[in-house]
Motif scaffolding. Structure first.
Motif, PDB file in Angstrom:
ATOM      1  N   THR A 376       0.809  -1.224   0.000  1.00 44.99           N
ATOM      2  CA  THR A 376       0.000   0.000   0.000  1.00 44.99           C
ATOM      3  C   THR A 376       0.842   1.273   0.000  1.00 44.99           C
ATOM      4  N   ASP A 377       2.109   1.148  -0.339  1.00 46.82           N
ATOM      5  CA  ASP A 377       2.982   2.321  -0.440  1.00 46.82           C
ATOM      6  C   ASP A 377       2.648   3.073  -1.726  1.00 46.82           C
ATOM      7  N   GLY A 378       2.037   4.245  -1.573  1.00 50.11           N
ATOM      8  CA  GLY A 378       1.687   5.053  -2.736  1.00 50.11           C
ATOM      9  C   GLY A 378       2.722   6.106  -3.067  1.00 50.11           C
ATOM     10  N   ILE A 379       3.724   6.267  -2.212  1.00 43.99           N
ATOM     11  CA  ILE A 379       4.795   7.239  -2.455  1.00 43.99           C
ATOM     12  C   ILE A 379       5.919   6.594  -3.257  1.00 43.99           C
ATOM     13  N   VAL A 380       6.275   5.381  -2.876  1.00 42.74           N
ATOM     14  CA  VAL A 380       7.262   4.583  -3.614  1.00 42.74           C
ATOM     15  C   VAL A 380       6.562   3.274  -3.986  1.00 42.74           C
ATOM     16  N   PRO A 381       5.711   3.307  -5.004  1.00 43.84           N
ATOM     17  CA  PRO A 381       4.828   2.165  -5.270  1.00 43.84           C
ATOM     18  C   PRO A 381       5.550   0.933  -5.808  1.00 43.84           C
ATOM     19  N   VAL A 382       5.107  -0.205  -5.299  1.00 42.90           N
ATOM     20  CA  VAL A 382       5.549  -1.493  -5.839  1.00 42.90           C
ATOM     21  C   VAL A 382       4.345  -2.297  -6.327  1.00 42.90           C
ATOM     22  N   TYR A 383       3.147  -1.734  -6.138  1.00 46.46           N
ATOM     23  CA  TYR A 383       1.912  -2.319  -6.661  1.00 46.46           C
ATOM     24  C   TYR A 383       1.082  -1.212  -7.290  1.00 46.46           C
ATOM     25  N   GLN A 384       0.335  -1.573  -8.308  1.00 42.32           N
ATOM     26  CA  GLN A 384      -0.491  -0.594  -9.002  1.00 42.32           C
ATOM     27  C   GLN A 384      -1.643  -0.149  -8.106  1.00 42.32           C
ATOM     28  N   GLY A 385      -1.925   1.155  -8.118  1.00 46.49           N
ATOM     29  CA  GLY A 385      -3.010   1.678  -7.301  1.00 46.49           C
ATOM     30  C   GLY A 385      -3.200   3.154  -7.536  1.00 46.49           C
ATOM     31  N   LYS A 386      -4.069   3.755  -6.724  1.00 46.45           N
ATOM     32  CA  LYS A 386      -4.362   5.179  -6.850  1.00 46.45           C
ATOM     33  C   LYS A 386      -4.151   5.851  -5.506  1.00 46.45           C
ATOM     34  N   LEU A 387      -3.344   6.904  -5.517  1.00 46.43           N
ATOM     35  CA  LEU A 387      -3.035   7.648  -4.306  1.00 46.43           C
ATOM     36  C   LEU A 387      -4.183   8.585  -3.962  1.00 46.43           C
ATOM     37  N   GLY A 388      -4.591   8.592  -2.688  1.00 49.20           N
ATOM     38  CA  GLY A 388      -5.662   9.468  -2.236  1.00 49.20           C
ATOM     39  C   GLY A 388      -5.237  10.927  -2.244  1.00 49.20           C
ATOM     40  N   GLN A 389      -6.215  11.821  -2.173  1.00 48.35           N
ATOM     41  CA  GLN A 389      -5.927  13.253  -2.224  1.00 48.35           C
ATOM     42  C   GLN A 389      -5.059  13.718  -1.062  1.00 48.35           C
ATOM     43  N   ASP A 390      -5.194  13.043   0.078  1.00 50.62           N
ATOM     44  CA  ASP A 390      -4.398  13.448   1.246  1.00 50.62           C
ATOM     45  C   ASP A 390      -3.037  12.756   1.287  1.00 50.62           C
ATOM     46  N   TYR A 391      -2.721  11.969   0.274  1.00 54.83           N
ATOM     47  CA  TYR A 391      -1.445  11.262   0.147  1.00 54.83           C
ATOM     48  C   TYR A 391      -1.233  10.188   1.219  1.00 54.83           C
ATOM     49  N   SER A 392      -2.189   9.980   2.092  1.00 54.59           N
ATOM     50  CA  SER A 392      -2.001   9.006   3.168  1.00 54.59           C
ATOM     51  C   SER A 392      -2.625   7.654   2.842  1.00 54.59           C
ATOM     52  N   THR A 393      -3.485   7.600   1.832  1.00 52.20           N
ATOM     53  CA  THR A 393      -4.120   6.343   1.453  1.00 52.20           C
ATOM     54  C   THR A 393      -3.726   5.966   0.026  1.00 52.20           C
ATOM     55  N   TYR A 394      -3.736   4.671  -0.229  1.00 55.58           N
ATOM     56  CA  TYR A 394      -3.376   4.158  -1.553  1.00 55.58           C
ATOM     57  C   TYR A 394      -4.271   2.956  -1.828  1.00 55.58           C
ATOM     58  N   ASN A 395      -5.175   3.126  -2.767  1.00 54.81           N
ATOM     59  CA  ASN A 395      -6.136   2.078  -3.087  1.00 54.81           C
ATOM     60  C   ASN A 395      -5.575   1.179  -4.185  1.00 54.81           C
ATOM     61  N   LEU A 396      -5.347  -0.065  -3.837  1.00 54.74           N
ATOM     62  CA  LEU A 396      -4.720  -1.003  -4.760  1.00 54.74           C
ATOM     63  C   LEU A 396      -5.665  -1.386  -5.890  1.00 54.74           C
ATOM     64  N   SER A 397      -5.113  -1.467  -7.095  1.00 56.78           N
ATOM     65  CA  SER A 397      -5.870  -1.935  -8.254  1.00 56.78           C
ATOM     66  C   SER A 397      -5.883  -3.462  -8.262  1.00 56.78           C
ATOM     67  N   VAL A 398      -6.844  -4.018  -8.972  1.00 58.90           N
ATOM     68  CA  VAL A 398      -6.917  -5.474  -9.114  1.00 58.90           C
ATOM     69  C   VAL A 398      -7.094  -5.832 -10.584  1.00 58.90           C
ATOM     70  N   ASP A 399      -6.646  -7.026 -10.942  1.00 59.66           N
ATOM     71  CA  ASP A 399      -6.834  -7.492 -12.314  1.00 59.66           C
ATOM     72  C   ASP A 399      -8.201  -8.162 -12.443  1.00 59.66           C
ATOM     73  N   GLU A 400      -8.460  -8.769 -13.586  1.00 60.88           N
ATOM     74  CA  GLU A 400      -9.781  -9.365 -13.836  1.00 60.88           C
ATOM     75  C   GLU A 400     -10.086 -10.540 -12.913  1.00 60.88           C
ATOM     76  N   ASP A 401      -9.032 -11.092 -12.301  1.00 53.82           N
ATOM     77  CA  ASP A 401      -9.234 -12.197 -11.356  1.00 53.82           C
ATOM     78  C   ASP A 401      -9.308 -11.714  -9.909  1.00 53.82           C
ATOM     79  N   GLY A 402      -9.236 -10.385  -9.732  1.00 50.71           N
ATOM     80  CA  GLY A 402      -9.322  -9.825  -8.386  1.00 50.71           C
ATOM     81  C   GLY A 402      -8.011  -9.793  -7.636  1.00 50.71           C
ATOM     82  N   ASN A 403      -6.902  -9.998  -8.337  1.00 47.70           N
ATOM     83  CA  ASN A 403      -5.590  -9.998  -7.688  1.00 47.70           C
ATOM     84  C   ASN A 403      -4.918  -8.633  -7.815  1.00 47.70           C
TER      85      ASN A 403
END
Length: 477
Positions: A376-403
């Motif tokens: 869930t590191d959105g500053i130095v990402p190692v997984y795909q996701g979207k950083l929240g407006q406050d920079y404190s949250t990072y919502n991970l993306s998933v593929d078609e299988d939910g991974n």
């Protein structure tokens, strides 16, 4: 007026005067006194918090008579707010006054330790990652550094304090004149704000020397910690308290490195480790740059100078690590000085895959490294996701299988490339997120160094469960 009436009036006036001047025994025994106080700051996973106030009354207190409902405590933190319209700090500082929650109160000694009798009162205060009123720091959006803020306390009594002699005490309003300073637990055991310069490039540093007179020359390892971007500046207390670096000096960690413990060296840059030219310009912003740092040579000269000045350090057991910016600098130092360090422990490392050439892989693959990161590191990402407006949250993306979708960069790329090149002594603790183990509170995913500094990363190595610092202590050149 008849004489008898005059006499009655005079008697009545006299009685009123006496009655108005009378006080109960408790009121007669009550004092409103000026007291002095000092604060106690502890370092937690999320940073420092003022956890205690120690009041000196100068009067013997009645044992077991104190209660949390007897006191009101307010902190006043003075700093310049950030103007998001101009994107600059305000011109003038503002008072930020907030009430602190008193969790416990008791008679103590001058250091805040419980005592059966005495004249000193200690109040334990609620602290937490969201309770900014208890922090001695403020994150300065102008400099992007954590900085100490001017903090004073207003302490008052809601109920009289009972004294041993039967009288009572009320506290007069406190102000800056009552403040006797602060105790930084563990951090005050470090020697802070030492200075070093090489080729007109200056660094500061803090150091912890293990208290063991039996140690022999060349017998004690050295742990180096390189701070993140927010802990640069000109005060090394920020460096060792902004993250829980002081934990390296605790008995629990020190004993892992042998009977002598370990020296600790925590350098501080005035800007940041990823600075390309000393102007606080990130090396990631310069396309042709291959991951160089303005401070590389100066940092190495500081380390060498420190080791030479402390002959008890074992030159074969020098360990280097850090978080975020400091994680980058850790890898940078391994690349530039491959024969110097015994092992490395970088966390949340922003070492770009574009910098990791085949030549660097060859240099790194035989060096012991334990990487730590969180998905869930959105500053130095190692997984795909979207950083929240406050920079404190990072919502991970998933593929078609939910991974979740792994990215081939930063720590992921380092680990993959080194393992593919045949690295045998490299480990990678990849956490799903960063959570407080006691409360379950979820921190910003970038803060994976919380796990590192608590010695939480664990691997099965040669059939045994080994923690990060146990592994580190066993590495030698």
């Amino acid at each position: 007026m008849p004489k008898c009436i005059k006499i009655k009036l005079l008697i009545s006036l006299a009685l009123i005067t006496v009655l108005l001047g009378c006080k109960t025994g408790e009121e007669q025994g009550r004092k409103k006194m000026k007291v002095t106080y000092k604060t106690v700051t502890e370092v937690y996973d999320w940073g420092p918090g003022i956890s205690k106030i120690i009041l000196e009354t100068g009067e013997d207190l009645k044992p077991d008579s104190l209660s949390t409902v007897d006191f009101k405590v307010e902190s006043n933190r003075v700093f310049k707010d950030f103007n998001f319209s101009t994107f600059k700090p305000m011109d003038n500082p503002t008072d930020h006054i907030a009430e602190r929650t008193v969790l416990d109160v008791y008679i103590s000694d001058s250091m805040g330790n419980r005592a059966k009798k005495g004249s000193t009162i200690t109040m334990e205060l609620e602290v937490g990652p969201t309770l900014t009123e208890g922090s001695p720091f403020n994150y300065d959006m102008g400099s992007n550094f954590n900085v100490f803020v001017d903090t004073t306390y207003n302490i008052s009594t809601l109920n009289p304090i009972k004294l041993k002699n039967g009288r009572t005490l009320e506290i007069a309003e406190t102000n800056r004149d009552n403040d006797l300073g602060n105790i930084n637990l563990i951090a005050d055991e470090f020697i802070n704000n030492l200075e070093f310069s090489h080729n007109d490039i200056a660094l500061k540093y803090a150091t912890f020397n293990p208290d063991n007179n039996k140690e022999k020359d060349g017998s004690t390892p050295l742990i180096i910690w390189l701070h993140g971007a927010g802990e640069g500046g000109n005060n090394t207390l920020i460096t060792i308290m902004g993250n829980k670096v002081v934990n390296l000096a605790t008995k629990e960690i020190q004993k892992l490195f042998g009977d002598n413990g370990a020296y600790i060296l925590a350098p501080q840059t005035p800007t940041l480790w990823m600075d390309i030219d000393g102007s606080k310009t990130y090396n990631t912003s310069v396309p042709e740059n291959m991951g160089t740092s303005y401070y590389t040579e100066t940092l190495m000269e500081l380390i060498k100078s420190y080791v030479e000045s402390n002959p008890k350090i074992d030159k074969n057991r020098i360990y280097i690590g850090g978080c975020s910016n400091g994680g980058y600098m850790t890898i940078n130092m391994l690349v530039n000085y491959p024969d110097y360090f015994a092992a490395a422990y970088p966390s949340a490392t922003p070492y770009s895959s574009s910098w990791l050439t085949d030549e660097k892989v060859e240099i790194l693959k035989d060096q012991p490294i334990w990487l730590v990161h969180a998905k869930t590191d959105g500053i130095v990402p190692v997984y795909q996701g979207k950083l929240g407006q406050d920079y404190s949250t990072y919502n991970l993306s998933v593929d078609e299988d939910g991974n979740n979708i792994a990215l081939d960069n930063n720590s992921n790329n380092l680990y993959r490339r080194l393992k593919s090149a045949g690295a045998k002594n490299i480990y990678y603790s990849l956490y799903n997120n960063v959570k407080d183990k006691d409360s379950g509170y979820e921190y910003m995913g970038h803060w994976s160094w919380i796990y590192s500094l608590n010695n939480d990363p664990t691997m099965e190595i040669d059939g045994k469960e080994i923690t990060l610092f146990s592994w580190l202590a066993g590495q030698s050149r």
